[in-house]
Scaffold this motif. Structure first.
Motif, PDB file in Angstrom:
ATOM      1  N   ASN A 159     -33.735   4.942 -28.063  1.00 34.16           N
ATOM      2  CA  ASN A 159     -33.036   6.116 -27.964  1.00 34.16           C
ATOM      3  C   ASN A 159     -33.034   7.006 -29.677  1.00 34.16           C
ATOM      4  OD1 ASN A 159     -29.834   5.895 -25.933  1.00 34.16           O
ATOM      5  ND2 ASN A 159     -32.099   6.013 -25.762  1.00 34.16           N
ATOM      6  N   LEU A 160     -32.995   8.073 -29.508  1.00 33.06           N
ATOM      7  CA  LEU A 160     -32.275   9.082 -30.721  1.00 33.06           C
ATOM      8  C   LEU A 160     -31.583   8.687 -30.862  1.00 33.06           C
ATOM      9  CD1 LEU A 160     -35.524  11.937 -29.985  1.00 33.06           C
ATOM     10  CD2 LEU A 160     -35.419   9.559 -31.197  1.00 33.06           C
ATOM     11  N   VAL A 161     -30.961   8.765 -31.516  1.00 30.45           N
ATOM     12  CA  VAL A 161     -29.580   8.704 -32.526  1.00 30.45           C
ATOM     13  C   VAL A 161     -29.428  10.438 -33.502  1.00 30.45           C
ATOM     14  CG1 VAL A 161     -27.123   7.512 -34.053  1.00 30.45           C
ATOM     15  CG2 VAL A 161     -29.377   6.566 -32.738  1.00 30.45           C
ATOM     16  N   ASN A 162     -28.234  10.856 -32.947  1.00 22.69           N
ATOM     17  CA  ASN A 162     -28.229  12.397 -33.667  1.00 22.69           C
ATOM     18  C   ASN A 162     -26.718  12.774 -34.172  1.00 22.69           C
ATOM     19  OD1 ASN A 162     -28.078  15.207 -34.192  1.00 22.69           O
ATOM     20  ND2 ASN A 162     -27.344  15.685 -32.009  1.00 22.69           N
ATOM     21  N   HIS A 163     -26.965  12.107 -35.624  1.00 31.07           N
ATOM     22  CA  HIS A 163     -25.374  13.092 -36.197  1.00 31.07           C
ATOM     23  C   HIS A 163     -24.391  14.398 -36.052  1.00 31.07           C
ATOM     24  CE1 HIS A 163     -27.226   9.513 -38.824  1.00 31.07           C
ATOM     25  NE2 HIS A 163     -27.124   8.893 -37.817  1.00 31.07           N
ATOM     26  N   VAL A 164     -24.101  14.420 -35.084  1.00 31.02           N
ATOM     27  CA  VAL A 164     -23.117  15.350 -34.699  1.00 31.02           C
ATOM     28  C   VAL A 164     -22.372  15.873 -36.031  1.00 31.02           C
ATOM     29  CG1 VAL A 164     -22.762  16.819 -32.714  1.00 31.02           C
ATOM     30  CG2 VAL A 164     -23.508  15.532 -31.812  1.00 31.02           C
ATOM     31  N   MET A 165     -21.848  15.708 -36.527  1.00 30.88           N
ATOM     32  CA  MET A 165     -20.582  15.502 -37.683  1.00 30.88           C
ATOM     33  C   MET A 165     -21.056  14.676 -38.896  1.00 30.88           C
ATOM     34  SD  MET A 165     -17.389  16.255 -35.405  1.00 30.88           S
ATOM     35  CE  MET A 165     -16.080  15.921 -36.555  1.00 30.88           C
ATOM     36  N   THR A 166     -21.472  15.565 -40.437  1.00 35.64           N
ATOM     37  CA  THR A 166     -21.200  14.242 -41.475  1.00 35.64           C
ATOM     38  C   THR A 166     -20.188  14.446 -42.109  1.00 35.64           C
ATOM     39  OG1 THR A 166     -22.308  16.181 -42.587  1.00 35.64           O
ATOM     40  CG2 THR A 166     -23.657  15.485 -41.416  1.00 35.64           C
ATOM     41  N   GLU A 167     -19.151  15.514 -41.609  1.00 37.38           N
ATOM     42  CA  GLU A 167     -18.051  15.332 -42.805  1.00 37.38           C
ATOM     43  C   GLU A 167     -16.829  15.217 -41.453  1.00 37.38           C
ATOM     44  OE1 GLU A 167     -18.173  17.846 -46.014  1.00 37.38           O
ATOM     45  OE2 GLU A 167     -18.197  19.411 -44.427  1.00 37.38           O
ATOM     46  N   ILE A 168     -15.609  14.801 -41.390  1.00 34.35           N
ATOM     47  CA  ILE A 168     -14.443  14.742 -40.843  1.00 34.35           C
ATOM     48  C   ILE A 168     -13.142  15.595 -41.960  1.00 34.35           C
ATOM     49  CG2 ILE A 168     -14.807  13.115 -38.973  1.00 34.35           C
ATOM     50  CD1 ILE A 168     -13.090  11.597 -40.268  1.00 34.35           C
ATOM     51  N   GLU A 169     -12.232  16.292 -41.218  1.00 35.37           N
ATOM     52  CA  GLU A 169     -11.479  16.821 -42.112  1.00 35.37           C
ATOM     53  C   GLU A 169      -9.941  16.138 -41.071  1.00 35.37           C
ATOM     54  OE1 GLU A 169      -9.711  20.951 -42.791  1.00 35.37           O
ATOM     55  OE2 GLU A 169     -10.326  21.047 -41.063  1.00 35.37           O
ATOM     56  N   VAL A 170      -9.234  15.691 -43.104  1.00 38.34           N
ATOM     57  CA  VAL A 170      -8.091  14.404 -43.318  1.00 38.34           C
ATOM     58  C   VAL A 170      -6.822  15.503 -43.462  1.00 38.34           C
ATOM     59  CG1 VAL A 170      -9.620  13.009 -42.317  1.00 38.34           C
ATOM     60  CG2 VAL A 170      -9.036  13.244 -44.339  1.00 38.34           C
ATOM     61  N   SER A 171      -5.566  14.522 -43.656  1.00 34.68           N
ATOM     62  CA  SER A 171      -4.637  15.130 -43.864  1.00 34.68           C
ATOM     63  C   SER A 171      -4.237  13.203 -44.315  1.00 34.68           C
ATOM     64  CB  SER A 171      -3.654  15.865 -42.832  1.00 34.68           C
ATOM     65  OG  SER A 171      -1.988  15.334 -43.690  1.00 34.68           O
ATOM     66  N   CYS A 172      -4.108  13.399 -45.867  1.00 37.89           N
ATOM     67  CA  CYS A 172      -3.666  11.965 -46.108  1.00 37.89           C
ATOM     68  C   CYS A 172      -3.036  12.678 -48.347  1.00 37.89           C
ATOM     69  CB  CYS A 172      -4.643  11.514 -46.567  1.00 37.89           C
ATOM     70  SG  CYS A 172      -6.130  11.954 -48.106  1.00 37.89           S
ATOM     71  N   LEU A 173      -2.155  11.314 -48.232  1.00 35.23           N
ATOM     72  CA  LEU A 173      -1.779  11.649 -50.132  1.00 35.23           C
ATOM     73  C   LEU A 173      -2.670  11.354 -50.615  1.00 35.23           C
ATOM     74  CD1 LEU A 173       1.532   9.761 -49.435  1.00 35.23           C
ATOM     75  CD2 LEU A 173       1.576  12.629 -49.692  1.00 35.23           C
ATOM     76  N   PRO A 174      -2.333  12.025 -52.005  1.00 34.59           N
ATOM     77  CA  PRO A 174      -4.436  11.567 -52.996  1.00 34.59           C
ATOM     78  C   PRO A 174      -4.451  10.167 -53.172  1.00 34.59           C
ATOM     79  CG  PRO A 174      -2.059  13.679 -53.739  1.00 34.59           C
ATOM     80  CD  PRO A 174      -1.918  12.767 -52.572  1.00 34.59           C
ATOM     81  N   ALA A 175      -3.547   9.248 -52.988  1.00 41.52           N
ATOM     82  CA  ALA A 175      -3.486   8.202 -53.115  1.00 41.52           C
ATOM     83  C   ALA A 175      -4.664   7.525 -52.507  1.00 41.52           C
ATOM     84  CB  ALA A 175      -2.240   7.283 -53.718  1.00 41.52           C
ATOM     85  N   ASP A 176      -4.244   8.368 -50.778  1.00 45.56           N
ATOM     86  CA  ASP A 176      -4.420   7.425 -49.815  1.00 45.56           C
ATOM     87  C   ASP A 176      -6.919   8.064 -49.910  1.00 45.56           C
ATOM     88  OD1 ASP A 176      -2.514   5.956 -49.478  1.00 45.56           O
ATOM     89  OD2 ASP A 176      -1.876   7.556 -48.213  1.00 45.56           O
ATOM     90  N   LEU A 177      -6.953   9.274 -50.512  1.00 49.83           N
ATOM     91  CA  LEU A 177      -7.964   9.444 -49.991  1.00 49.83           C
ATOM     92  C   LEU A 177      -9.455   8.901 -50.228  1.00 49.83           C
ATOM     93  CD1 LEU A 177      -9.623  12.534 -49.473  1.00 49.83           C
ATOM     94  CD2 LEU A 177      -9.458  12.625 -51.887  1.00 49.83           C
ATOM     95  N   PRO A 178     -10.029   8.803 -49.713  1.00 50.80           N
ATOM     96  CA  PRO A 178     -10.879   7.949 -49.854  1.00 50.80           C
ATOM     97  C   PRO A 178     -12.522   8.841 -50.229  1.00 50.80           C
ATOM     98  CG  PRO A 178     -11.050   8.324 -47.164  1.00 50.80           C
ATOM     99  CD  PRO A 178     -10.005   8.830 -47.492  1.00 50.80           C
ATOM    100  N   GLU A 179     -13.807   7.477 -50.855  1.00 54.27           N
ATOM    101  CA  GLU A 179     -14.377   8.795 -50.956  1.00 54.27           C
ATOM    102  C   GLU A 179     -15.223   8.630 -49.927  1.00 54.27           C
ATOM    103  OE1 GLU A 179     -18.985   7.795 -53.754  1.00 54.27           O
ATOM    104  OE2 GLU A 179     -16.375   7.120 -54.437  1.00 54.27           O
ATOM    105  N   PHE A 180     -15.340   7.971 -49.089  1.00 55.00           N
ATOM    106  CA  PHE A 180     -15.848   8.814 -47.519  1.00 55.00           C
ATOM    107  C   PHE A 180     -16.048   7.578 -45.661  1.00 55.00           C
ATOM    108  CE2 PHE A 180     -18.959   5.213 -49.990  1.00 55.00           C
ATOM    109  CZ  PHE A 180     -19.130   4.277 -49.478  1.00 55.00           C
TER     110      PHE A 180
END
Length: 216
Positions: free
Chosen positions: A121-142
């Motif tokens: 199969n060919l793998v299609n990355h439809v999304m490369t980022e998602i929008e999230v809500s969090c506190l600054p201390a919980d924000l991951p780099e990826f």
């Protein structure tokens, strides 16, 4: 990540143009308890920082006037065709206030999945980022997504992603967006050999093609 900014006294199109000519980039920092403040940054240092993914998705430390503030990059304006950053926006970060931010997605394991390894199969990355809500201390780099369990023609949706602690997906409208899809490759049909009757041609035409030519 840290960067240095300087106070900017003048504003307007003419002042911004002179800044860019001198190797500086105009910007603004807003939010939090302070008033919006005009800033300027060294263009070359900013240009190289913008090439790093973490600069777009991490809490940054901005040194301004001898003080350090935590900020988040909110907007970048590039020149239409020249390698030039025209303007940047930063938002001050309050440790006690939830924020909405886009986080990059990193994928791993797809080459080991049965979808790729056995079913090709060919793998299609439809999304490369998602929008999230969090506190600054919980924000991951990826956010890392393991695709080693991907099967033939399967999909991975937002609801399938295991978000790190403290993160909530920000939905825009209803539905469950697809993040990754495995698709079977399209096999091109072979063209008939030259002179051979086409598939589905009338039987008489096929018979004529097989009949020997009459001698004169």
């Amino acid at each position: 990540m840290k960067f240095v900014a300087f106070e900017r006294a003048k504003q307007g199109t003419g002042a911004s143009r002179r800044l860019r000519i001198s190797g500086k980039t105009p910007g603004i920092v807003y939010g939090g308890e302070g008033q919006p403040q005009l800033i300027e940054l060294d263009h070359n240092a900013l240009w190289h920082a913008l090439k790093k993914e973490a600069f777009h998705s991490s809490i940054l430390e901005m040194e301004l006037g001898g003080q350090v503030a935590k900020v988040l990059l909110r907007d970048v304006q590039y020149h239409p065709f020249r390698p030039l950053v025209q303007h940047v926006d930063f938002q001050r970060v309050d440790a006690r206030t939830r924020m909405t931010v886009k986080v990059p997605l990193h994928f791993k394991g797809e080459e080991e999945s049965t979808a790729v390894k056995l079913d090709h199969n060919l793998v299609n990355h439809v999304m490369t980022e998602i929008e999230v809500s969090c506190l600054p201390a919980d924000l991951p780099e990826f956010i890392e997504i393991d695709l080693s369990g991907l099967t033939k023609n399967a999909t991975v949706t937002v609801k399938d992603i295991k978000l790190p602690k403290g993160l909530k997906f920000v939905a825009h409208g209803k539905g469950n967006p697809v993040v990754v899809s495995a698709v079977s490759p399209v096999v091109a049909e072979e063209a008939p050999a030259e002179g051979a009757p086409a598939e589905g041609a009338p039987a008489a035409a096929k018979a004529d093609a097989k009949a020997p030519a009459k001698k004169k």
